[in-house]
Write a protein that holds these residues in place. Sequence first.
Motif, mmCIF file in Angstrom:
data_model
loop_
_atom_site.group_PDB
_atom_site.id
_atom_site.type_symbol
_atom_site.label_atom_id
_atom_site.label_comp_id
_atom_site.label_asym_id
_atom_site.label_seq_id
_atom_site.Cartn_x
_atom_site.Cartn_y
_atom_site.Cartn_z
ATOM 1 N N GLY A 1 0.830 -1.197 0.000
ATOM 2 C CA GLY A 1 0.000 0.000 0.000
ATOM 3 C C GLY A 1 0.865 1.248 0.000
ATOM 4 O O GLY A 1 1.882 1.316 -0.703
ATOM 5 N N ARG A 2 0.472 2.226 0.799
ATOM 6 C CA ARG A 2 1.253 3.464 0.896
ATOM 7 C C ARG A 2 2.486 3.296 1.783
ATOM 8 O O ARG A 2 3.238 4.262 1.985
ATOM 9 C CB ARG A 2 0.376 4.585 1.455
ATOM 10 C CG ARG A 2 -0.710 5.068 0.499
ATOM 11 C CD ARG A 2 -0.142 5.945 -0.585
ATOM 12 N NE ARG A 2 -1.163 6.457 -1.498
ATOM 13 C CZ ARG A 2 -0.905 7.216 -2.539
ATOM 14 N NH1 ARG A 2 0.348 7.567 -2.822
ATOM 15 N NH2 ARG A 2 -1.872 7.627 -3.336
ATOM 16 N N ASN A 3 2.701 2.084 2.304
ATOM 17 C CA ASN A 3 3.846 1.841 3.193
ATOM 18 C C ASN A 3 5.092 1.346 2.462
ATOM 19 O O ASN A 3 6.035 0.883 3.100
ATOM 20 C CB ASN A 3 3.468 0.810 4.260
ATOM 21 C CG ASN A 3 2.319 1.274 5.126
ATOM 22 O OD1 ASN A 3 2.309 2.406 5.593
ATOM 23 N ND2 ASN A 3 1.336 0.409 5.335
ATOM 24 N N GLY A 4 5.094 1.419 1.142
ATOM 25 C CA GLY A 4 6.251 0.913 0.415
ATOM 26 C C GLY A 4 6.292 1.424 -1.008
ATOM 27 O O GLY A 4 5.449 2.249 -1.417
ATOM 28 N N PRO A 5 7.241 0.951 -1.799
ATOM 29 C CA PRO A 5 7.357 1.382 -3.190
ATOM 30 C C PRO A 5 6.112 1.033 -4.007
ATOM 31 O O PRO A 5 5.370 0.104 -3.671
ATOM 32 C CB PRO A 5 8.579 0.597 -3.700
ATOM 33 C CG PRO A 5 9.317 0.171 -2.481
ATOM 34 C CD PRO A 5 8.286 -0.018 -1.416
ATOM 35 N N ALA B 1 -6.162 6.682 3.394
ATOM 36 C CA ALA B 1 -6.150 5.408 2.680
ATOM 37 C C ALA B 1 -4.717 4.901 2.524
ATOM 38 O O ALA B 1 -3.935 5.470 1.761
ATOM 39 C CB ALA B 1 -6.820 5.564 1.321
ATOM 40 N N THR B 2 -4.382 3.860 3.253
ATOM 41 C CA THR B 2 -3.051 3.250 3.153
ATOM 42 C C THR B 2 -3.061 1.966 2.337
ATOM 43 O O THR B 2 -2.013 1.516 1.876
ATOM 44 C CB THR B 2 -2.504 2.914 4.546
ATOM 45 O OG1 THR B 2 -3.323 1.899 5.143
ATOM 46 C CG2 THR B 2 -2.452 4.146 5.427
ATOM 47 N N CYS B 3 -4.221 1.348 2.200
ATOM 48 C CA CYS B 3 -4.362 0.095 1.443
ATOM 49 C C CYS B 3 -3.477 -1.025 1.988
ATOM 50 O O CYS B 3 -2.935 -1.827 1.216
ATOM 51 C CB CYS B 3 -4.063 0.318 -0.039
ATOM 52 S SG CYS B 3 -5.260 1.384 -0.883
ATOM 53 N N PHE B 4 -3.368 -1.073 3.314
ATOM 54 C CA PHE B 4 -2.612 -2.174 3.919
ATOM 55 C C PHE B 4 -3.154 -2.428 5.315
ATOM 56 O O PHE B 4 -3.540 -1.479 6.014
ATOM 57 C CB PHE B 4 -1.110 -1.860 3.976
ATOM 58 C CG PHE B 4 -0.270 -3.098 4.057
ATOM 59 C CD1 PHE B 4 -0.089 -3.918 2.938
ATOM 60 C CD2 PHE B 4 0.345 -3.478 5.251
ATOM 61 C CE1 PHE B 4 0.673 -5.067 3.012
ATOM 62 C CE2 PHE B 4 1.109 -4.633 5.325
ATOM 63 C CZ PHE B 4 1.278 -5.437 4.205
ATOM 64 N N PRO B 5 -3.205 -3.702 5.751
ATOM 65 C CA PRO B 5 -3.778 -4.007 7.064
ATOM 66 C C PRO B 5 -2.999 -3.362 8.207
ATOM 67 O O PRO B 5 -1.764 -3.284 8.163
ATOM 68 C CB PRO B 5 -3.680 -5.539 7.156
ATOM 69 C CG PRO B 5 -3.314 -6.027 5.814
ATOM 70 C CD PRO B 5 -2.747 -4.896 5.047
ATOM 71 N N ASP B 6 -3.713 -2.908 9.224
ATOM 72 C CA ASP B 6 -3.086 -2.415 10.444
ATOM 73 C C ASP B 6 -3.969 -2.785 11.635
ATOM 74 O O ASP B 6 -5.101 -3.265 11.454
ATOM 75 C CB ASP B 6 -2.809 -0.907 10.372
ATOM 76 C CG ASP B 6 -4.077 -0.094 10.150
ATOM 77 O OD1 ASP B 6 -5.133 -0.413 10.729
ATOM 78 O OD2 ASP B 6 -4.029 0.885 9.372
ATOM 79 N N LYS B 7 -3.463 -2.574 12.827
ATOM 80 C CA LYS B 7 -4.217 -2.968 14.005
ATOM 81 C C LYS B 7 -5.542 -2.246 14.136
ATOM 82 O O LYS B 7 -6.541 -2.797 14.606
ATOM 83 C CB LYS B 7 -3.355 -2.711 15.265
ATOM 84 C CG LYS B 7 -2.150 -3.635 15.378
ATOM 85 C CD LYS B 7 -1.309 -3.315 16.591
ATOM 86 C CE LYS B 7 -0.092 -4.243 16.673
ATOM 87 N NZ LYS B 7 0.795 -3.924 17.828
ATOM 88 N N GLY B 8 -5.576 -0.982 13.666
ATOM 89 C CA GLY B 8 -6.793 -0.204 13.762
ATOM 90 C C GLY B 8 -7.943 -0.813 12.969
ATOM 91 O O GLY B 8 -9.053 -0.950 13.474
#
Length: 409
Positions: free
Chosen positions: A299-303, A396-403
């Motif tokens: 998602g938004r956490n990487g390339p 919108a990060t498009c990646f799973p998180d605890k929240g």
Amino acid sequence: MRQFLASLVIGLLACAAPASAAPIDSQFQAWLAKDLWPEAKAKGISRATFDAAFAGVSPNLKLPDLVLPGEKPKTPKKQHQAEFGSPGNYFAEKTLGAVSAGGRTRAGSNAKTLAAIEKRFGVPRGVVLAIWGRESGFGAAKMPYDAFEVLGTKAFLATRKDMFRKELLAGLEMVERGLVSRKAMRSSWAGALGQPQFLPTSFLEHAVDFDGDGRADIWNSTPDTLASIANYLVHYGWVKGRDWGFEVSVPDTVTCALEGPDQGKKIADWAAMGIGRIGGKPFPQNEARAEGFLMMPAGRNGPAFIVTPNFYVLKEYNESDVYALFIGHGADRIASGDRRFAGSWGKVDGLYRSDIAAMQRGLEKLGYDVGGADGLPGFKTRRSIGDWQAKNGRAATCFPDKGIVEAMR
């Protein structure tokens, strides 16, 4: 009389005990004799081949993704396969460096063979070498398991019994036809064979005799191994002359929820939305006119990447975005030197596979298509997360998180 009655009750209970109470090995042997053997015989497997394959073989209960008799399938708490873990972990420089350096060395020592493979199959040498390096360390990796133990266990107990049953029967066919000896049937924990790590059906369909000795040998022959990898990719639609993809920058105005092979656009249209290649180079003209797809494995956490249909051909080798990305990136490094991604892999929450599966089930209840609640955050899950986040006032990060996991409980 009291002792007699007690003994009688115990005996009756023993008679009424379910089959699952019997030792698993006994159930396995009965399954071989009454279930598998009749089908193997119908497919032309001799009794001698069948008996040799399973001589001394018992179920290996240490293998992952098994469902024991009497139990129901459940999502494992932890993830066993590295390619489905935190994306950034898959690109450790030690591993990438070994593949790219080893690939360059072997590109020189196998130049004639690789040129012939490129001419015949149209697959770049870097791609073939990267797969060879990733799958078996260029043939150096030891195969610690008996293939019939692995395939037999999984055909009997795994969550995907039908798939492994097909592979088990294909393995028996390989031995029956004399394509490989029983002794050479060593595998990974997933039942993959030889230097390209083919499952038995892949061997039967794609293995190539490229050294001209009359047999396809993916265990000892480098030409056969490399050509078989290329043949596999061609079978699944490798497009000659196209790249696998490009690292890009994605502006905040473009939602990460546009990811996926079912949301393709001409690469020129992606560029018109503000998506550009890292480094500022324009997309090659032949690529700009063709279809491409947004791919953001973290998602938004990487390339981020614009990939071509060839990227999804690489996924046919291993159904994982980060695996296909590793191969494409590794091929680029073999060809052009050890450049890292420009984008960095951000920190992601340490979630269990079971946490992600619970989140997926929650999104499914809300009407989202996550591609199945398997605990693996593929592109359908990632973009569903992005859509849900946007609709609920979150970034919108498009990646799973605890929240979002907590919100879906």
